[in-house]
Design a protein around this motif. Structure first.
Motif, PDB file in Angstrom:
ATOM      1  N   GLU A 119       0.827  -1.201   0.000  1.00  0.00           N
ATOM      2  CA  GLU A 119       0.000   0.000   0.000  1.00  0.00           C
ATOM      3  C   GLU A 119       0.868   1.261   0.000  1.00  0.00           C
ATOM      4  OE1 GLU A 119      -4.093  -1.421   2.257  1.00  0.00           O
ATOM      5  OE2 GLU A 119      -2.405  -0.715   3.485  1.00  0.00           O
ATOM      6  N   GLN A 120       1.922   1.249   0.778  1.00  0.00           N
ATOM      7  CA  GLN A 120       2.826   2.402   0.844  1.00  0.00           C
ATOM      8  C   GLN A 120       3.570   2.594  -0.474  1.00  0.00           C
ATOM      9  OE1 GLN A 120       2.929   4.571   3.596  1.00  0.00           O
ATOM     10  NE2 GLN A 120       1.110   3.317   3.908  1.00  0.00           N
ATOM     11  N   LYS A 121       4.066   1.505  -1.048  1.00  0.00           N
ATOM     12  CA  LYS A 121       4.836   1.563  -2.292  1.00  0.00           C
ATOM     13  C   LYS A 121       4.021   2.173  -3.432  1.00  0.00           C
ATOM     14  CE  LYS A 121       7.736   0.249  -5.614  1.00  0.00           C
ATOM     15  NZ  LYS A 121       8.944   0.991  -5.864  1.00  0.00           N
ATOM     16  N   TYR A 122       2.773   1.723  -3.566  1.00  0.00           N
ATOM     17  CA  TYR A 122       1.952   2.133  -4.704  1.00  0.00           C
ATOM     18  C   TYR A 122       0.961   3.243  -4.379  1.00  0.00           C
ATOM     19  CZ  TYR A 122       3.850  -1.997  -7.000  1.00  0.00           C
ATOM     20  OH  TYR A 122       4.703  -2.923  -7.533  1.00  0.00           O
ATOM     21  N   GLY A 123       0.878   3.662  -3.120  1.00  0.00           N
ATOM     22  CA  GLY A 123      -0.063   4.702  -2.748  1.00  0.00           C
ATOM     23  C   GLY A 123      -1.512   4.273  -2.918  1.00  0.00           C
ATOM     24  N   ILE A 124      -1.791   3.012  -2.581  1.00  0.00           N
ATOM     25  CA  ILE A 124      -3.130   2.455  -2.717  1.00  0.00           C
ATOM     26  C   ILE A 124      -3.583   1.902  -1.371  1.00  0.00           C
ATOM     27  CG2 ILE A 124      -2.909   1.909  -5.174  1.00  0.00           C
ATOM     28  CD1 ILE A 124      -2.204  -0.966  -4.420  1.00  0.00           C
ATOM     29  N   LYS A 125      -4.850   1.570  -1.270  1.00  0.00           N
ATOM     30  CA  LYS A 125      -5.415   0.943  -0.072  1.00  0.00           C
ATOM     31  C   LYS A 125      -6.216  -0.276  -0.486  1.00  0.00           C
ATOM     32  CE  LYS A 125      -4.227   3.696   3.305  1.00  0.00           C
ATOM     33  NZ  LYS A 125      -3.320   3.248   4.320  1.00  0.00           N
ATOM     34  N   PHE A 126      -6.104  -1.334   0.317  1.00  0.00           N
ATOM     35  CA  PHE A 126      -6.889  -2.546   0.098  1.00  0.00           C
ATOM     36  C   PHE A 126      -7.960  -2.633   1.169  1.00  0.00           C
ATOM     37  CE2 PHE A 126      -2.552  -4.011  -1.304  1.00  0.00           C
ATOM     38  CZ  PHE A 126      -2.829  -4.030  -2.654  1.00  0.00           C
ATOM     39  N   SER A 127      -9.128  -3.118   0.792  1.00  0.00           N
ATOM     40  CA  SER A 127     -10.171  -3.384   1.785  1.00  0.00           C
ATOM     41  C   SER A 127      -9.897  -4.757   2.402  1.00  0.00           C
ATOM     42  CB  SER A 127     -11.553  -3.376   1.127  1.00  0.00           C
ATOM     43  OG  SER A 127     -11.714  -4.520   0.297  1.00  0.00           O
ATOM     44  N   LEU A 128     -10.495  -4.987   3.551  1.00  0.00           N
ATOM     45  CA  LEU A 128     -10.353  -6.286   4.203  1.00  0.00           C
ATOM     46  C   LEU A 128     -10.879  -7.397   3.303  1.00  0.00           C
ATOM     47  CD1 LEU A 128      -9.591  -7.960   6.656  1.00  0.00           C
ATOM     48  CD2 LEU A 128     -11.831  -7.428   7.625  1.00  0.00           C
ATOM     49  N   THR A 129     -11.977  -7.150   2.628  1.00  0.00           N
ATOM     50  CA  THR A 129     -12.555  -8.137   1.710  1.00  0.00           C
ATOM     51  C   THR A 129     -11.587  -8.469   0.581  1.00  0.00           C
ATOM     52  OG1 THR A 129     -14.769  -7.313   2.197  1.00  0.00           O
ATOM     53  CG2 THR A 129     -14.525  -8.642   0.209  1.00  0.00           C
ATOM     54  N   GLU A 130     -10.923  -7.455   0.034  1.00  0.00           N
ATOM     55  CA  GLU A 130      -9.955  -7.691  -1.039  1.00  0.00           C
ATOM     56  C   GLU A 130      -8.802  -8.547  -0.537  1.00  0.00           C
ATOM     57  OE1 GLU A 130     -10.365  -3.696  -3.802  1.00  0.00           O
ATOM     58  OE2 GLU A 130      -9.213  -3.565  -1.936  1.00  0.00           O
ATOM     59  N   VAL A 131      -8.282  -8.229   0.633  1.00  0.00           N
ATOM     60  CA  VAL A 131      -7.148  -8.984   1.189  1.00  0.00           C
ATOM     61  C   VAL A 131      -7.563 -10.416   1.470  1.00  0.00           C
ATOM     62  CG1 VAL A 131      -5.556  -9.156   3.132  1.00  0.00           C
ATOM     63  CG2 VAL A 131      -6.022  -6.929   2.112  1.00  0.00           C
ATOM     64  N   GLN A 132      -8.747 -10.616   1.998  1.00  0.00           N
ATOM     65  CA  GLN A 132      -9.213 -11.963   2.318  1.00  0.00           C
ATOM     66  C   GLN A 132      -9.485 -12.797   1.075  1.00  0.00           C
ATOM     67  OE1 GLN A 132     -12.584 -10.959   4.813  1.00  0.00           O
ATOM     68  NE2 GLN A 132     -11.381 -11.337   6.672  1.00  0.00           N
ATOM     69  N   SER A 133      -9.707 -12.153  -0.060  1.00  0.00           N
ATOM     70  CA  SER A 133     -10.009 -12.880  -1.297  1.00  0.00           C
ATOM     71  C   SER A 133      -8.752 -13.343  -2.040  1.00  0.00           C
ATOM     72  CB  SER A 133     -10.859 -12.018  -2.228  1.00  0.00           C
ATOM     73  OG  SER A 133     -10.086 -10.973  -2.782  1.00  0.00           O
ATOM     74  N   LEU A 134      -7.574 -12.947  -1.566  1.00  0.00           N
ATOM     75  CA  LEU A 134      -6.334 -13.306  -2.256  1.00  0.00           C
ATOM     76  C   LEU A 134      -5.984 -14.772  -2.027  1.00  0.00           C
ATOM     77  CD1 LEU A 134      -4.202 -10.172  -1.307  1.00  0.00           C
ATOM     78  CD2 LEU A 134      -5.397 -10.600  -3.465  1.00  0.00           C
ATOM     79  N   ASN A 135      -5.768 -15.507  -3.119  1.00  0.00           N
ATOM     80  CA  ASN A 135      -5.388 -16.917  -3.037  1.00  0.00           C
ATOM     81  C   ASN A 135      -3.932 -17.154  -3.388  1.00  0.00           C
ATOM     82  OD1 ASN A 135      -7.992 -17.998  -2.327  1.00  0.00           O
ATOM     83  ND2 ASN A 135      -8.604 -17.470  -4.415  1.00  0.00           N
ATOM     84  N   ASN A 136      -3.356 -16.252  -4.188  1.00  0.00           N
ATOM     85  CA  ASN A 136      -1.969 -16.418  -4.623  1.00  0.00           C
ATOM     86  C   ASN A 136      -1.421 -15.060  -5.084  1.00  0.00           C
ATOM     87  OD1 ASN A 136      -2.964 -16.030  -7.281  1.00  0.00           O
ATOM     88  ND2 ASN A 136      -3.265 -18.222  -7.557  1.00  0.00           N
ATOM     89  N   VAL A 137      -0.180 -15.060  -5.482  1.00  0.00           N
ATOM     90  CA  VAL A 137       0.465 -13.820  -5.922  1.00  0.00           C
ATOM     91  C   VAL A 137      -0.217 -13.270  -7.173  1.00  0.00           C
ATOM     92  CG1 VAL A 137       2.628 -12.832  -6.797  1.00  0.00           C
ATOM     93  CG2 VAL A 137       2.665 -14.345  -4.806  1.00  0.00           C
ATOM     94  N   GLY A 138      -0.710 -14.133  -8.037  1.00  0.00           N
ATOM     95  CA  GLY A 138      -1.417 -13.677  -9.233  1.00  0.00           C
ATOM     96  C   GLY A 138      -2.627 -12.826  -8.879  1.00  0.00           C
ATOM     97  N   ASP A 139      -3.382 -13.247  -7.856  1.00  0.00           N
ATOM     98  CA  ASP A 139      -4.522 -12.445  -7.400  1.00  0.00           C
ATOM     99  C   ASP A 139      -4.046 -11.089  -6.884  1.00  0.00           C
ATOM    100  OD1 ASP A 139      -6.200 -14.585  -7.974  1.00  0.00           O
ATOM    101  OD2 ASP A 139      -6.436 -15.205  -5.876  1.00  0.00           O
ATOM    102  N   LEU A 140      -2.935 -11.091  -6.161  1.00  0.00           N
ATOM    103  CA  LEU A 140      -2.371  -9.844  -5.632  1.00  0.00           C
ATOM    104  C   LEU A 140      -1.930  -8.921  -6.763  1.00  0.00           C
ATOM    105  CD1 LEU A 140      -1.483  -8.119  -3.239  1.00  0.00           C
ATOM    106  CD2 LEU A 140       0.625  -9.481  -3.142  1.00  0.00           C
TER     107      LEU A 140
END
Length: 79
Positions: free
Chosen positions: A50-71
C-alpha cells in the motif's frame, strides 16, 4: 506497469519484510511456498505494498487473495 514489473517489485518487498534471503515469486506462489510468509508478515507485506503504490486494500480484497497472481491483479486494478 506490467505483471513482470509488479512481480519484481513484490519480490523486493517480500525480501525486505520476510528477511529470509532471496524470494522468487510467480503468479501461482502462495504463502505455503515462501518460508517466513506467516500471518504477521502478511499484514506487513500488504502495508508495504500500500505504501509503495499509494493504494489501499479493503479487508474483503485482502481476504479474497489466493496467490500472488490475485495480488498482482488487485494491484494492477488500483494503479
Amino acid at each position: 506497469m506490467n505483471t513482470e514489473q509488479i512481480i519484481h517489485e513484490l519480490n523486493l518487498i517480500f525480501e525486505d519484510v520476510i528477511d529470509e534471503g532471496r524470494v522468487e515469486l510467480s503468479l501461482n506462489t502462495t504463502a505455503k511456498d515462501v518460508e517466513g510468509w506467516d500471518s504477521l508478515n502478511h499484514v506487513q507485506i500488504i502495508y508495504a505494498i500500500e505504501q509503495k503504490y499509494g493504494i489501499k486494500f479493503s479487508l474483503t480484497e485482502v481476504q479474497s487473495l489466493n496467490n500472488v497472481g490475485d495480488l498482482v491483479n488487485l494491484i494492477s486494478g488500483k494503479i
